[in-house]
Structures are given as C-alpha cells and as structure tokens.
Design an enzyme around this catalytic site. Structure first.
Site, PDB file in Angstrom:
ATOM      1  N   ASN A 114      30.836  40.540  37.526  1.00  0.00           N
ATOM      2  CA  ASN A 114      31.376  40.848  36.358  1.00  0.00           C
ATOM      3  C   ASN A 114      31.228  39.847  35.244  1.00  0.00           C
ATOM      4  O   ASN A 114      32.074  38.730  35.370  1.00  0.00           O
ATOM      5  CB  ASN A 114      33.038  41.180  36.646  1.00  0.00           C
ATOM      6  CG  ASN A 114      33.701  41.537  35.080  1.00  0.00           C
ATOM      7  OD1 ASN A 114      33.238  41.903  34.198  1.00  0.00           O
ATOM      8  ND2 ASN A 114      35.172  41.371  35.410  1.00  0.00           N
ATOM      9  N   LYS A 166      32.077  39.767  32.160  1.00  0.00           N
ATOM     10  CA  LYS A 166      32.852  40.083  31.084  1.00  0.00           C
ATOM     11  C   LYS A 166      32.288  39.770  29.708  1.00  0.00           C
ATOM     12  O   LYS A 166      31.089  40.254  29.571  1.00  0.00           O
ATOM     13  CB  LYS A 166      34.044  38.774  31.410  1.00  0.00           C
ATOM     14  CG  LYS A 166      34.531  38.700  32.861  1.00  0.00           C
ATOM     15  CD  LYS A 166      36.015  38.023  32.897  1.00  0.00           C
ATOM     16  CE  LYS A 166      36.072  38.102  34.475  1.00  0.00           C
ATOM     17  NZ  LYS A 166      37.437  37.207  34.394  1.00  0.00           N
ATOM     18  N   HIS A 192      40.437  46.924  34.992  1.00  0.00           N
ATOM     19  CA  HIS A 192      40.510  45.257  35.131  1.00  0.00           C
ATOM     20  C   HIS A 192      41.962  44.840  34.674  1.00  0.00           C
ATOM     21  O   HIS A 192      42.083  45.314  33.616  1.00  0.00           O
ATOM     22  CB  HIS A 192      39.146  44.772  34.736  1.00  0.00           C
ATOM     23  CG  HIS A 192      39.027  43.218  35.013  1.00  0.00           C
ATOM     24  ND1 HIS A 192      39.898  42.209  34.357  1.00  0.00           N
ATOM     25  CD2 HIS A 192      38.312  42.516  35.848  1.00  0.00           C
ATOM     26  CE1 HIS A 192      39.552  41.117  34.978  1.00  0.00           C
ATOM     27  NE2 HIS A 192      38.579  41.347  35.981  1.00  0.00           N
ATOM     28  N   GLU A 241      42.257  42.274  32.841  1.00  0.00           N
ATOM     29  CA  GLU A 241      42.213  41.806  31.708  1.00  0.00           C
ATOM     30  C   GLU A 241      42.178  42.966  30.571  1.00  0.00           C
ATOM     31  O   GLU A 241      42.610  42.807  29.405  1.00  0.00           O
ATOM     32  CB  GLU A 241      40.944  41.011  31.406  1.00  0.00           C
ATOM     33  CG  GLU A 241      41.084  39.747  32.188  1.00  0.00           C
ATOM     34  CD  GLU A 241      39.806  39.058  32.695  1.00  0.00           C
ATOM     35  OE1 GLU A 241      38.636  39.573  31.945  1.00  0.00           O
ATOM     36  OE2 GLU A 241      39.877  37.969  33.288  1.00  0.00           O
ATOM     37  N   GLU A 272      42.519  42.253  42.938  1.00  0.00           N
ATOM     38  CA  GLU A 272      42.228  41.190  42.135  1.00  0.00           C
ATOM     39  C   GLU A 272      43.616  40.626  41.872  1.00  0.00           C
ATOM     40  O   GLU A 272      44.336  41.121  40.966  1.00  0.00           O
ATOM     41  CB  GLU A 272      41.483  41.478  40.920  1.00  0.00           C
ATOM     42  CG  GLU A 272      40.115  41.797  41.332  1.00  0.00           C
ATOM     43  CD  GLU A 272      39.017  41.642  40.200  1.00  0.00           C
ATOM     44  OE1 GLU A 272      38.131  40.948  40.211  1.00  0.00           O
ATOM     45  OE2 GLU A 272      39.221  42.089  38.818  1.00  0.00           O
ATOM     46  N   GLY A 319      39.948  33.733  37.748  1.00  0.00           N
ATOM     47  CA  GLY A 319      39.438  32.343  36.573  1.00  0.00           C
ATOM     48  C   GLY A 319      40.234  31.259  36.873  1.00  0.00           C
ATOM     49  O   GLY A 319      40.111  30.406  36.030  1.00  0.00           O
ATOM     50  N   SER A 326      38.414  34.326  41.594  1.00  0.00           N
ATOM     51  CA  SER A 326      37.884  32.947  42.321  1.00  0.00           C
ATOM     52  C   SER A 326      36.969  32.903  43.526  1.00  0.00           C
ATOM     53  O   SER A 326      37.040  31.986  44.186  1.00  0.00           O
ATOM     54  CB  SER A 326      39.155  31.933  42.323  1.00  0.00           C
ATOM     55  OG  SER A 326      39.826  31.638  41.020  1.00  0.00           O
TER      56      SER A 326
HETATM   57  C1  PEP Z   1      37.224  38.898  37.668  1.00  0.00           C
HETATM   58  O1  PEP Z   1      37.696  38.917  36.534  1.00  0.00           O
HETATM   59  O2  PEP Z   1      36.877  40.104  37.977  1.00  0.00           O
HETATM   60  C2  PEP Z   1      37.282  37.706  38.430  1.00  0.00           C
HETATM   61  C3  PEP Z   1      37.121  38.110  39.899  1.00  0.00           C
HETATM   62  O3  PEP Z   1      36.942  36.524  37.992  1.00  0.00           O
HETATM   63  P1  PEP Z   1      36.673  35.214  38.554  1.00  0.00           P
HETATM   64  O4  PEP Z   1      35.822  35.262  39.621  1.00  0.00           O
HETATM   65  O5  PEP Z   1      36.244  34.429  37.638  1.00  0.00           O
HETATM   66  O6  PEP Z   1      38.154  34.780  39.091  1.00  0.00           O
END
Ligand code: PEP
Length: 247
Positions: free
Chosen positions: A11, A13, A95, A97, A165, A171, A210
C-alpha cells in the site's frame, strides 16, 4: 488439500511520483519466481502506467479506495469501474486511514465492497482496533464486529481478502505479539466461516502494521496468517521483495 497462495500487497498510500514506476518494475522483476501472489496499490494516478508496465508480470496492481457508486456527481472521487478500466485488479477498502480520516463506517465500506464486486475487482477489506480498544480488552469484539459490518453477503463465491491492521501498529514500528496476531486471525476466520460457510476457510487473512524484512517471516508463518498488507516497507523494492520472499 493445498494451502491457498499467500498474498503480499503493498500500500503506497499518498507516496510516489512517476519516477517511482521504476521501483515497481524492480519489484516485478524480483518477484518473478515468488511463491506468493504479489500486488502493489499505488496512488490512483499511477495505476494506468503501472498496469501497462507490469502487464504480464506476477505483480497485480490495485487501488486504495473506490466510491460506492459507479459514476455520478462526486467531485474528486474515483469509482471502482474507473480503477478496473485503468488496469487495477484489486482494491483496498476500509483502511483505517479512511475510516478515521474520512469518517467511513462499516456500512459505507460494505457498499464500496459491493461496488468493487460489480467492477470485477478483488477487494482487500481492512479491519483493526485502536490502542484504546485493545487496552480496554475490546479488540476481538471490535474487529469481529467490523468484519460482520463491512463484508456484505454478496461476497459469497467471490475472491476477496481481509486485512487485520491494528491502528496502533500502522506506521509506528509497533506490532502485536505473534500470539495476539494468531488469536485475532482465528477470531476473524471463525467469523468468516459463520458468515460464508466452509469456503471461507480459503479467504486470505492478511496481517498489516509495521511489517518489515526483519519481522516478516515470523508474522507470515503464524497460524491463520495468509499474507501481509505492507505500507512503508513496500516503497523500496529491496525491502518489499525481502517480505515477498519470506512468505
Ligand atoms: C498500512 O497502512 O496498510 C500499513 C500496514 O502501513 P505500515 O506497514 O507502514 O505500518
């Protein structure tokens, strides 16, 4: 019975300009022999050219969101048929976000899933608890509630994935313990089987939050983990490919 292939989806983003397409090409080259299915979900404006450059490769291209209607007066939005027309084969929906930054409820996510099915896209539906919800012992109830509310009955018989998630792991460099991931993935699996029957045993349940080269193998081999949704570490071919190879 053979286990379904894991799915490793990146992703990007709101990251990446046209020069990032070379990174996607490097990913496609490095993933040619991968055991996992691989996808990159770049910003929408990169989808047409990325799809063109990765055509015939192992790497599918996906969107990061789609409107619940196929067309209409929705300034600034992108519809599922537009994503499919641009070359996308998948789409991330719900997601965290978007749930937090754009007030998306389970109901809205379910409508977006229906739109993605009409367009022939494979939805990756995201669920996950906040830190406060985990600390107060409500993580399992919150996440299984999101699964029930965000996945419409129309998904039966279609290819789709669920991505667990935890919001607090995205992040941040923080991850749940393997035992916590397995507990949540088992609860999601049980909910899916309740909703869709035995065929839901094969729905990939991705972990996201992460994931990086140093923790990918442990996470990807945990019980009921069918792949990963990768944010930051999907932006660099070397890191993303190390995660792909760990699957
Ligand atoms: C995400 O936002 O889908 C995600 C998993 O981000 P990160 O791997 O940067 O934590």
């Amino acid at each position: 019975m053979t286990a379904p292939q894991p799915l490793i989806a990146g992703n990007w983003k709101m990251n990446g300009l046209s020069d990032s397409l070379t990174e996607a090409e490097a990913i496609a080259e490095g993933a040619a022999q991968a055991k996992a299915r691989v996808a990159i979900c770049p910003p929408a404006l990169l989808i047409p050219e990325m799809s063109r450059r990765l055509a015939g490769s192992k790497v599918a291209v996906g969107g990061q969101d789609a409107h619940w209607e196929d067309a209409g007066a929705h300034t600034g939005d992108i519809s599922a048929p537009m994503l499919a027309d641009a070359g996308a084969r998948m789409v991330i929906l719900g997601h965290s976000e978007r749930r937090s930054g754009h007030c998306e409820t389970d109901h809205v996510v379910a409508d977006k899933v229906r739109a993605s099915l009409r367009a022939g896209l494979e939805p990756i539906v995201c669920v996950g608890e906040s830190l406060e919800e985990r600390k107060s012992g409500r993580a399992l109830a919150v996440v299984t509630g999101q699964v029930r509310g965000s996945l419409p009955a129309e998904l039966a018989g279609h290819a789709f994935a669920v991505a667990y998630e935890p919001c607090w792991a995205i992040g941040t460099g923080l991850t749940p313990t393997t035992a916590e991931i397995e507990e949540m993935h088992r609860a999601i699996r049980a909910t899916l089987v309740e909703m869709f029957g035995a065929t839901a045993e094969d729905v990939p349940i991705l972990y996201g939050g992460s994931v990086k080269p140093s923790n990918a193998a442990e996470i990807l081999h945990a019980a009921e983990v069918g792949g990963a949704l990768v944010g930051g570490a999907s932006l660099k071919a070397r890191d993303f490919l190390a995660i792909v190879q760990a699957a």
